[in-house]
Write a protein that holds these residues in place. Structure first.
Motif, PDB file in Angstrom:
ATOM      1  N   LYS A 176       7.675  29.187  -2.568  1.00 59.37           N
ATOM      2  CA  LYS A 176       8.097  27.804  -2.407  1.00 59.37           C
ATOM      3  C   LYS A 176       9.569  27.609  -2.751  1.00 59.37           C
ATOM      4  N   GLN A 177      10.022  28.257  -3.823  1.00 61.05           N
ATOM      5  CA  GLN A 177      11.352  27.975  -4.374  1.00 61.05           C
ATOM      6  C   GLN A 177      12.427  28.971  -3.963  1.00 61.05           C
ATOM      7  N   CYS A 178      12.047  30.141  -3.526  1.00 60.30           N
ATOM      8  CA  CYS A 178      13.046  31.180  -3.278  1.00 60.30           C
ATOM      9  C   CYS A 178      13.119  31.596  -1.810  1.00 60.30           C
ATOM     10  N   LYS A 179      11.967  31.661  -1.155  1.00 64.76           N
ATOM     11  CA  LYS A 179      11.952  32.158   0.216  1.00 64.76           C
ATOM     12  C   LYS A 179      12.726  31.272   1.182  1.00 64.76           C
ATOM     13  N   SER A 180      12.908  30.010   0.825  1.00 62.41           N
ATOM     14  CA  SER A 180      13.634  29.111   1.725  1.00 62.41           C
ATOM     15  C   SER A 180      15.031  29.649   2.013  1.00 62.41           C
ATOM     16  N   CYS A 181      15.619  30.300   1.040  1.00 64.06           N
ATOM     17  CA  CYS A 181      16.960  30.861   1.230  1.00 64.06           C
ATOM     18  C   CYS A 181      16.936  32.383   1.356  1.00 64.06           C
ATOM     19  N   HIS A 182      15.884  33.004   0.895  1.00 60.05           N
ATOM     20  CA  HIS A 182      15.877  34.461   0.792  1.00 60.05           C
ATOM     21  C   HIS A 182      14.903  35.138   1.742  1.00 60.05           C
ATOM     22  N   SER A 183      14.764  34.612   2.947  1.00 58.23           N
ATOM     23  CA  SER A 183      13.927  35.291   3.937  1.00 58.23           C
ATOM     24  C   SER A 183      14.804  36.161   4.833  1.00 58.23           C
ATOM     25  N   ARG A 228      16.474  42.336 -16.629  1.00 60.23           N
ATOM     26  CA  ARG A 228      17.864  42.051 -16.959  1.00 60.23           C
ATOM     27  C   ARG A 228      18.345  40.811 -16.217  1.00 60.23           C
ATOM     28  N   TYR A 229      17.939  40.726 -14.958  1.00 55.76           N
ATOM     29  CA  TYR A 229      18.374  39.577 -14.153  1.00 55.76           C
ATOM     30  C   TYR A 229      17.876  38.265 -14.756  1.00 55.76           C
ATOM     31  N   PHE A 230      16.614  38.241 -15.159  1.00 59.99           N
ATOM     32  CA  PHE A 230      16.047  37.006 -15.695  1.00 59.99           C
ATOM     33  C   PHE A 230      16.485  36.730 -17.130  1.00 59.99           C
ATOM     34  N   SER A 276      13.203  44.482  -4.153  1.00 63.03           N
ATOM     35  CA  SER A 276      14.667  44.524  -4.116  1.00 63.03           C
ATOM     36  C   SER A 276      15.241  45.109  -5.398  1.00 63.03           C
ATOM     37  N   LYS A 277      14.462  45.050  -6.452  1.00 62.19           N
ATOM     38  CA  LYS A 277      14.959  45.572  -7.734  1.00 62.19           C
ATOM     39  C   LYS A 277      13.858  46.359  -8.441  1.00 62.19           C
ATOM     40  N   THR A 278      14.281  47.085  -9.481  1.00 61.05           N
ATOM     41  CA  THR A 278      13.312  47.792 -10.312  1.00 61.05           C
ATOM     42  C   THR A 278      12.854  46.853 -11.426  1.00 61.05           C
ATOM     43  N   ALA A 327      19.150  25.984  -8.047  1.00 58.83           N
ATOM     44  CA  ALA A 327      17.842  26.518  -7.647  1.00 58.83           C
ATOM     45  C   ALA A 327      17.081  27.021  -8.876  1.00 58.83           C
ATOM     46  N   PHE A 328      17.817  27.479  -9.884  1.00 56.16           N
ATOM     47  CA  PHE A 328      17.180  27.951 -11.115  1.00 56.16           C
ATOM     48  C   PHE A 328      17.025  26.812 -12.118  1.00 56.16           C
ATOM     49  N   ASN A 329      18.058  25.959 -12.206  1.00 58.79           N
ATOM     50  CA  ASN A 329      18.022  24.869 -13.179  1.00 58.79           C
ATOM     51  C   ASN A 329      16.860  23.916 -12.912  1.00 58.79           C
ATOM     52  N   THR A 388      21.443  33.922   5.170  1.00 56.54           N
ATOM     53  CA  THR A 388      22.728  34.382   4.661  1.00 56.54           C
ATOM     54  C   THR A 388      22.619  34.864   3.221  1.00 56.54           C
ATOM     55  N   ALA A 389      21.699  34.299   2.449  1.00 56.28           N
ATOM     56  CA  ALA A 389      21.537  34.716   1.053  1.00 56.28           C
ATOM     57  C   ALA A 389      20.977  36.131   0.967  1.00 56.28           C
ATOM     58  N   GLY A 390      20.439  36.616   2.071  1.00 49.65           N
ATOM     59  CA  GLY A 390      19.886  37.957   2.097  1.00 49.65           C
ATOM     60  C   GLY A 390      18.415  37.954   1.737  1.00 49.65           C
ATOM     61  N   GLU A 391      17.641  38.791   2.413  1.00 48.30           N
ATOM     62  CA  GLU A 391      16.218  38.857   2.121  1.00 48.30           C
ATOM     63  C   GLU A 391      16.027  39.390   0.711  1.00 48.30           C
ATOM     64  N   LEU A 392      15.138  38.744  -0.017  1.00 50.49           N
ATOM     65  CA  LEU A 392      14.864  39.160  -1.383  1.00 50.49           C
ATOM     66  C   LEU A 392      13.352  39.330  -1.532  1.00 50.49           C
ATOM     67  N   THR A 393      12.944  40.477  -2.016  1.00 49.12           N
ATOM     68  CA  THR A 393      11.516  40.732  -2.250  1.00 49.12           C
ATOM     69  C   THR A 393      11.372  41.347  -3.635  1.00 49.12           C
ATOM     70  N   LYS A 410      21.863  34.312 -14.061  1.00 47.68           N
ATOM     71  CA  LYS A 410      23.059  33.875 -13.346  1.00 47.68           C
ATOM     72  C   LYS A 410      22.756  34.009 -11.854  1.00 47.68           C
ATOM     73  N   HIS A 411      22.541  32.885 -11.207  1.00 48.22           N
ATOM     74  CA  HIS A 411      22.219  32.910  -9.781  1.00 48.22           C
ATOM     75  C   HIS A 411      23.503  32.726  -8.993  1.00 48.22           C
ATOM     76  N   LYS A 412      23.892  33.787  -8.333  1.00 48.28           N
ATOM     77  CA  LYS A 412      25.141  33.754  -7.579  1.00 48.28           C
ATOM     78  C   LYS A 412      25.113  32.662  -6.509  1.00 48.28           C
ATOM     79  N   GLY A 413      23.950  32.484  -5.920  1.00 49.05           N
ATOM     80  CA  GLY A 413      23.848  31.567  -4.795  1.00 49.05           C
ATOM     81  C   GLY A 413      24.041  30.112  -5.190  1.00 49.05           C
ATOM     82  N   ASP A 414      23.147  29.607  -6.026  1.00 49.27           N
ATOM     83  CA  ASP A 414      23.143  28.188  -6.309  1.00 49.27           C
ATOM     84  C   ASP A 414      22.384  28.000  -7.621  1.00 49.27           C
TER      85      ASP A 414
HETATM   86  C1  HEC Z   1      19.682  27.158  -1.925  1.00 49.69           C
HETATM   87  C2  HEC Z   1      19.448  28.530  -1.480  1.00 49.69           C
HETATM   88  C3  HEC Z   1      18.860  29.499  -2.485  1.00 49.69           C
HETATM   89  C4  HEC Z   1      17.694  29.376  -3.186  1.00 49.69           C
HETATM   90  C5  HEC Z   1      16.687  28.235  -3.162  1.00 49.69           C
HETATM   91  C6  HEC Z   1      17.551  30.584  -3.966  1.00 49.69           C
HETATM   92  N1  HEC Z   1      18.616  31.417  -3.751  1.00 49.69           N
HETATM   93 FE1  HEC Z   1      18.948  33.223  -4.658  1.00 49.69          FE
HETATM   94  N2  HEC Z   1      20.742  33.387  -3.739  1.00 49.69           N
HETATM   95  C7  HEC Z   1      21.266  32.464  -2.808  1.00 49.69           C
HETATM   96  C8  HEC Z   1      22.574  32.922  -2.387  1.00 49.69           C
HETATM   97  C9  HEC Z   1      23.475  32.219  -1.386  1.00 49.69           C
HETATM   98  C10 HEC Z   1      22.840  34.137  -3.099  1.00 49.69           C
HETATM   99  C11 HEC Z   1      24.100  34.985  -3.074  1.00 49.69           C
HETATM  100  C12 HEC Z   1      24.017  36.129  -2.148  1.00 49.69           C
HETATM  101  C13 HEC Z   1      25.278  36.965  -2.292  1.00 49.69           C
HETATM  102  O1  HEC Z   1      26.324  36.429  -2.563  1.00 49.69           O
HETATM  103  O2  HEC Z   1      25.148  38.164  -2.146  1.00 49.69           O
HETATM  104  C14 HEC Z   1      21.668  34.391  -3.925  1.00 49.69           C
HETATM  105  C15 HEC Z   1      21.520  35.513  -4.746  1.00 49.69           C
HETATM  106  C16 HEC Z   1      20.368  35.827  -5.436  1.00 49.69           C
HETATM  107  C17 HEC Z   1      20.141  37.051  -6.156  1.00 49.69           C
HETATM  108  C18 HEC Z   1      21.142  38.186  -6.311  1.00 49.69           C
HETATM  109  C19 HEC Z   1      20.884  39.259  -5.326  1.00 49.69           C
HETATM  110  C20 HEC Z   1      21.234  40.576  -5.949  1.00 49.69           C
HETATM  111  O3  HEC Z   1      20.718  41.590  -5.468  1.00 49.69           O
HETATM  112  O4  HEC Z   1      21.995  40.639  -6.907  1.00 49.69           O
HETATM  113  C21 HEC Z   1      18.891  37.003  -6.691  1.00 49.69           C
HETATM  114  C22 HEC Z   1      18.171  38.058  -7.518  1.00 49.69           C
HETATM  115  C23 HEC Z   1      18.332  35.720  -6.306  1.00 49.69           C
HETATM  116  N3  HEC Z   1      19.250  35.039  -5.536  1.00 49.69           N
HETATM  117  C24 HEC Z   1      17.075  35.293  -6.680  1.00 49.69           C
HETATM  118  C25 HEC Z   1      16.550  34.045  -6.346  1.00 49.69           C
HETATM  119  C26 HEC Z   1      15.291  33.560  -6.839  1.00 49.69           C
HETATM  120  C27 HEC Z   1      14.358  34.334  -7.774  1.00 49.69           C
HETATM  121  C28 HEC Z   1      15.119  32.324  -6.335  1.00 49.69           C
HETATM  122  C29 HEC Z   1      13.961  31.361  -6.570  1.00 49.69           C
HETATM  123  C30 HEC Z   1      13.784  30.914  -7.949  1.00 49.69           C
HETATM  124  C31 HEC Z   1      16.287  32.021  -5.510  1.00 49.69           C
HETATM  125  N4  HEC Z   1      17.132  33.103  -5.562  1.00 49.69           N
HETATM  126  C32 HEC Z   1      16.468  30.848  -4.801  1.00 49.69           C
HETATM  127  C33 HEC Z   1      20.638  31.315  -2.365  1.00 49.69           C
HETATM  128  C34 HEC Z   1      19.447  30.793  -2.852  1.00 49.69           C
END
Ligand code: HEC
Length: 109
Positions: free
Chosen positions: A39-46, A66-68, A58-60, A79-81, A50-55, A72-76
């Protein structure tokens, strides 16, 4: 004649409640986490986003931990707050349980 049966019953009950406690201490609920992730992540991470597919894969496991820890969410950051600590813990648990080096790696949520 009844006594041994009662004893066994009590043991089984004890084992169950102990198991539940261990699970709770572990933190996140991976089932809820999977749902939240979809619900919260796939909208941007499919795939193709552009955010790149995330599954989970994707990580160990240690990379997810470490990530959690940094969160620090690079994207936005919003989305975490927007998520509660509990929600994030559930998502972390789901990703961790199916990480690339886990017992059950999983490519899609
Ligand atoms: C509003 C769109 C959006 C949403 C929602 C979102 N992300 Fe992201 N996320 C991004 C963008 C954009 C990046 C940056 C990609 C880059 O610069 O390489 C990113 C980067 C990441 C990265 C870093 C990738 C890496 O390999 O270092 C992780 C991990 C991540 N997001 C996890 C999540 C998780 C977990 C959620 C759900 C709680 C989430 N994201 C929700 C847009 C989003």
């Amino acid at each position: 004649m009844m006594k041994p049966i009662i004893k066994i019953g009590a043991c089984i009950l004890l084992a169950f409640s102990f198991g539940a406690q261990v699970y709770a201490a572990d933190g996140g609920n991976p089932k809820k986490g999977k749902h939240l992730y979809k619900k919260q992540c796939k909208s941007c991470h499919s795939k193709g986003d552009t955010a790149g597919e995330l599954t989970p894969m994707s990580k160990t496991m240690s990379q997810w931990d470490r990530y959690f820890k940094r969160l620090k969410h690079k994207g936005d950051q919003e989305a975490f707050n927007a998520l509660s600590e509990k929600d994030l813990k559930d998502i972390q648990q789901f990703l961790y349980d199916h990480a690339a080096d886990s017992d059950q790696p999983q490519t899609c949520g």
